[in-house]
Design a protein around this motif. Structure first.
Motif, PDB file in Angstrom:
ATOM      1  N   GLU A 150      51.953  33.788  49.567  1.00  0.00           N
ATOM      2  CA  GLU A 150      50.734  33.092  49.165  1.00  0.00           C
ATOM      3  C   GLU A 150      50.634  33.021  47.638  1.00  0.00           C
ATOM      4  O   GLU A 150      51.303  33.760  46.915  1.00  0.00           O
ATOM      5  CB  GLU A 150      49.496  33.805  49.733  1.00  0.00           C
ATOM      6  CG  GLU A 150      49.524  34.000  51.237  1.00  0.00           C
ATOM      7  CD  GLU A 150      49.442  32.689  52.000  1.00  0.00           C
ATOM      8  OE1 GLU A 150      48.914  31.698  51.449  1.00  0.00           O
ATOM      9  OE2 GLU A 150      49.915  32.646  53.151  1.00  0.00           O
ATOM     10  N   LYS A 151      49.774  32.130  47.160  1.00  0.00           N
ATOM     11  CA  LYS A 151      49.590  31.939  45.718  1.00  0.00           C
ATOM     12  C   LYS A 151      48.396  32.772  45.239  1.00  0.00           C
ATOM     13  O   LYS A 151      47.273  32.565  45.691  1.00  0.00           O
ATOM     14  CB  LYS A 151      49.384  30.458  45.399  1.00  0.00           C
ATOM     15  CG  LYS A 151      50.606  29.596  45.732  1.00  0.00           C
ATOM     16  CD  LYS A 151      50.390  28.144  45.394  1.00  0.00           C
ATOM     17  CE  LYS A 151      49.485  27.449  46.394  1.00  0.00           C
ATOM     18  NZ  LYS A 151      50.099  27.310  47.736  1.00  0.00           N
ATOM     19  N   LEU A 152      48.673  33.709  44.338  1.00  0.00           N
ATOM     20  CA  LEU A 152      47.667  34.653  43.846  1.00  0.00           C
ATOM     21  C   LEU A 152      47.374  34.371  42.384  1.00  0.00           C
ATOM     22  O   LEU A 152      48.285  34.351  41.549  1.00  0.00           O
ATOM     23  CB  LEU A 152      48.165  36.086  44.012  1.00  0.00           C
ATOM     24  CG  LEU A 152      47.286  37.205  43.452  1.00  0.00           C
ATOM     25  CD1 LEU A 152      45.935  37.236  44.176  1.00  0.00           C
ATOM     26  CD2 LEU A 152      47.990  38.555  43.569  1.00  0.00           C
ATOM     27  N   CYS A 153      46.115  34.202  42.048  1.00  0.00           N
ATOM     28  CA  CYS A 153      45.722  33.824  40.692  1.00  0.00           C
ATOM     29  C   CYS A 153      45.025  34.962  39.949  1.00  0.00           C
ATOM     30  O   CYS A 153      44.223  35.708  40.515  1.00  0.00           O
ATOM     31  CB  CYS A 153      44.782  32.616  40.730  1.00  0.00           C
ATOM     32  SG  CYS A 153      44.403  31.936  39.101  1.00  0.00           S
ATOM     33  N   SER A 154      45.332  35.080  38.680  1.00  0.00           N
ATOM     34  CA  SER A 154      44.593  35.923  37.753  1.00  0.00           C
ATOM     35  C   SER A 154      44.722  35.291  36.367  1.00  0.00           C
ATOM     36  O   SER A 154      45.428  34.294  36.207  1.00  0.00           O
ATOM     37  CB  SER A 154      45.120  37.358  37.757  1.00  0.00           C
ATOM     38  OG  SER A 154      44.222  38.219  37.067  1.00  0.00           O
ATOM     39  N   VAL A 155      44.044  35.849  35.386  1.00  0.00           N
ATOM     40  CA  VAL A 155      44.066  35.239  34.060  1.00  0.00           C
ATOM     41  C   VAL A 155      45.284  35.694  33.263  1.00  0.00           C
ATOM     42  O   VAL A 155      45.815  36.786  33.484  1.00  0.00           O
ATOM     43  CB  VAL A 155      42.780  35.544  33.261  1.00  0.00           C
ATOM     44  CG1 VAL A 155      41.565  35.029  34.000  1.00  0.00           C
ATOM     45  CG2 VAL A 155      42.649  37.027  32.984  1.00  0.00           C
ATOM     46  N   THR A 156      45.699  34.857  32.350  1.00  0.00           N
ATOM     47  CA  THR A 156      46.831  35.174  31.491  1.00  0.00           C
ATOM     48  C   THR A 156      46.569  36.467  30.725  1.00  0.00           C
ATOM     49  O   THR A 156      45.506  36.651  30.129  1.00  0.00           O
ATOM     50  CB  THR A 156      47.077  34.034  30.492  1.00  0.00           C
ATOM     51  OG1 THR A 156      47.300  32.824  31.228  1.00  0.00           O
ATOM     52  CG2 THR A 156      48.281  34.327  29.618  1.00  0.00           C
ATOM     53  N   GLY A 157      47.525  37.367  30.762  1.00  0.00           N
ATOM     54  CA  GLY A 157      47.380  38.633  30.056  1.00  0.00           C
ATOM     55  C   GLY A 157      46.837  39.756  30.913  1.00  0.00           C
ATOM     56  O   GLY A 157      46.915  40.927  30.533  1.00  0.00           O
ATOM     57  N   SER A 158      46.293  39.427  32.076  1.00  0.00           N
ATOM     58  CA  SER A 158      45.774  40.452  32.977  1.00  0.00           C
ATOM     59  C   SER A 158      46.912  41.081  33.767  1.00  0.00           C
ATOM     60  O   SER A 158      47.899  40.419  34.103  1.00  0.00           O
ATOM     61  CB  SER A 158      44.747  39.846  33.944  1.00  0.00           C
ATOM     62  OG  SER A 158      44.425  40.750  34.969  1.00  0.00           O
ATOM     63  N   THR A 159      46.775  42.347  34.088  1.00  0.00           N
ATOM     64  CA  THR A 159      47.788  43.039  34.894  1.00  0.00           C
ATOM     65  C   THR A 159      47.422  43.074  36.371  1.00  0.00           C
ATOM     66  O   THR A 159      48.200  43.568  37.195  1.00  0.00           O
ATOM     67  CB  THR A 159      47.983  44.485  34.400  1.00  0.00           C
ATOM     68  OG1 THR A 159      46.732  45.195  34.506  1.00  0.00           O
ATOM     69  CG2 THR A 159      48.459  44.500  32.951  1.00  0.00           C
ATOM     70  N   SER A 160      46.257  42.539  36.722  1.00  0.00           N
ATOM     71  CA  SER A 160      45.765  42.655  38.101  1.00  0.00           C
ATOM     72  C   SER A 160      46.728  42.048  39.120  1.00  0.00           C
ATOM     73  O   SER A 160      47.108  42.689  40.107  1.00  0.00           O
ATOM     74  CB  SER A 160      44.390  41.988  38.225  1.00  0.00           C
ATOM     75  OG  SER A 160      43.447  42.599  37.380  1.00  0.00           O
ATOM     76  N   ALA A 161      47.121  40.785  38.906  1.00  0.00           N
ATOM     77  CA  ALA A 161      47.994  40.118  39.863  1.00  0.00           C
ATOM     78  C   ALA A 161      49.376  40.768  39.902  1.00  0.00           C
ATOM     79  O   ALA A 161      49.952  40.933  40.978  1.00  0.00           O
ATOM     80  CB  ALA A 161      48.121  38.634  39.508  1.00  0.00           C
ATOM     81  N   GLN A 162      49.854  41.171  38.741  1.00  0.00           N
ATOM     82  CA  GLN A 162      51.163  41.813  38.689  1.00  0.00           C
ATOM     83  C   GLN A 162      51.154  43.128  39.463  1.00  0.00           C
ATOM     84  O   GLN A 162      52.120  43.476  40.152  1.00  0.00           O
ATOM     85  CB  GLN A 162      51.579  42.054  37.244  1.00  0.00           C
ATOM     86  CG  GLN A 162      53.037  42.486  37.072  1.00  0.00           C
ATOM     87  CD  GLN A 162      54.023  41.408  37.491  1.00  0.00           C
ATOM     88  OE1 GLN A 162      53.919  40.266  37.070  1.00  0.00           O
ATOM     89  NE2 GLN A 162      54.971  41.775  38.349  1.00  0.00           N
ATOM     90  N   ASN A 163      50.062  43.871  39.370  1.00  0.00           N
ATOM     91  CA  ASN A 163      49.945  45.131  40.113  1.00  0.00           C
ATOM     92  C   ASN A 163      50.017  44.895  41.618  1.00  0.00           C
ATOM     93  O   ASN A 163      50.672  45.646  42.350  1.00  0.00           O
ATOM     94  CB  ASN A 163      48.637  45.834  39.758  1.00  0.00           C
ATOM     95  CG  ASN A 163      48.629  46.365  38.342  1.00  0.00           C
ATOM     96  OD1 ASN A 163      49.680  46.533  37.728  1.00  0.00           O
ATOM     97  ND2 ASN A 163      47.451  46.632  37.811  1.00  0.00           N
ATOM     98  N   VAL A 164      49.326  43.858  42.085  1.00  0.00           N
ATOM     99  CA  VAL A 164      49.361  43.533  43.516  1.00  0.00           C
ATOM    100  C   VAL A 164      50.776  43.147  43.922  1.00  0.00           C
ATOM    101  O   VAL A 164      51.281  43.571  44.976  1.00  0.00           O
ATOM    102  CB  VAL A 164      48.369  42.385  43.831  1.00  0.00           C
ATOM    103  CG1 VAL A 164      48.554  41.909  45.270  1.00  0.00           C
ATOM    104  CG2 VAL A 164      46.935  42.851  43.621  1.00  0.00           C
TER     105      VAL A 164
END
Length: 281
Positions: A150-164
């Protein structure tokens, strides 16, 4: 004699000038003052672009949970609403804003952590948030592992999506946009399948009139984010007063009212009000 008369006159003028300066001190902004109210103002750092938390409205007014908490605290410190000056304080500049004296306190989704505590004193916490997912109302995504493919969005520079991606869904397609407003719009249009950041931030966006009823929070607790009110390092007097104000806000019911008003439309299941000084790891 003439010299004495001039000297005496000069002394009188100097005395009057000093007196005027002392009296005029009460009218100055108290970005780093005593927090005693009176005729001065208090400058409070907030976010300007987070609906439900800290938002500058088109008419110049401010709304959100952080704004309500800050307003309540300022009142307990002796300031009326017209004595509060809200200052936009971006995440990267929060520590410097306090150190420079640009603001007296900061209430801006300011998570307490050990690194920040080296530079700032924190009152609170006043809200326990968690990293979560926002999805469409009819989405079948209910846990982080469902994001594979699936396509997961977060803001540039955030680590949230990368952590998931790293911890739960290595096959998730990460999408980075410039701001959460863009992520939410992408979720609405179907360009992305989920948005991730703190649940309080997601709930604030989802509670906007144009999005009401369209989204839901997955209810995951992927991290603990203890929001505190930043105070200049070493300003113990202000720190103690803010902590006392937060405790009163909880005890008189104002805290829960602010939560319901700002997050309720998104079905945000908030944690109970945290106890001052207790950090949930």
């Amino acid at each position: 004699m003439k010299l004495r008369k001039v000297t005496a006159a000069s002394a009188a003028v100097l005395a009057l000038a000093l007196s005027a300066t002392a009296c005029g001190g009460d009218s100055k902004d108290e970005g780093s003052g005593s927090g005693s109210g009176g005729g001065g103002k208090i400058k409070i750092g907030i976010k300007y672009d987070q609906p439900g938390l800290g938002l500058k409205e088109p008419d110049g007014s401010f709304s959100g949970f952080d704004v309500d908490v800050a307003t309540y605290v300022a009142k307990q410190l002796g300031y009326k609403p017209d004595q509060i000056e809200f200052v936009e304080t971006k995440s990267a500049d929060r520590e410097n804003a306090l150190a420079r004296g640009d603001v007296k306190i900061i209430a801006a989704t300011y998570s307490i952590n050990d690194e920040r505590k080296k530079k700032v004193d924190f009152a609170g916490p006043y809200l326990l948030a968690h990293q979560d997912l926002l999805v469409k109302k009819d989405s079948k995504i209910s846990q982080a592992t469902d994001l594979n493919g699936e396509k997961l969005c977060s803001v540039t520079g955030s680590t949230s999506a990368q952590n998931v991606h790293d911890d739960f869904a290595p096959k998730a397609q990460l999408k980075q946009y410039g701001g959460y407003s863009e992520c939410i719009a992408g979720l609405q249009s179907g360009a992305v399948d989920a948005v991730t950041t703190d649940d309080s931030i997601l709930a604030g966006f989802a509670a906007q009139d144009k999005y009401k009823g369209q989204f839901k929070l997955a209810g995951l607790k992927l991290s603990n984010e203890n929001y505190g009110i930043g105070v200049k390092k070493g300003d113990t007097a202000t720190l103690n007063k803010v902590n006392a104000a937060l405790e009163k806000m909880v005890s008189d019911g104002s805290w829960q009212k602010a939560v319901d008003k700002n997050f309720g439309p998104a079905g945000y299941k908030n944690e109970p009000a945290p106890k001052v000084g207790v950090i949930v790891k």
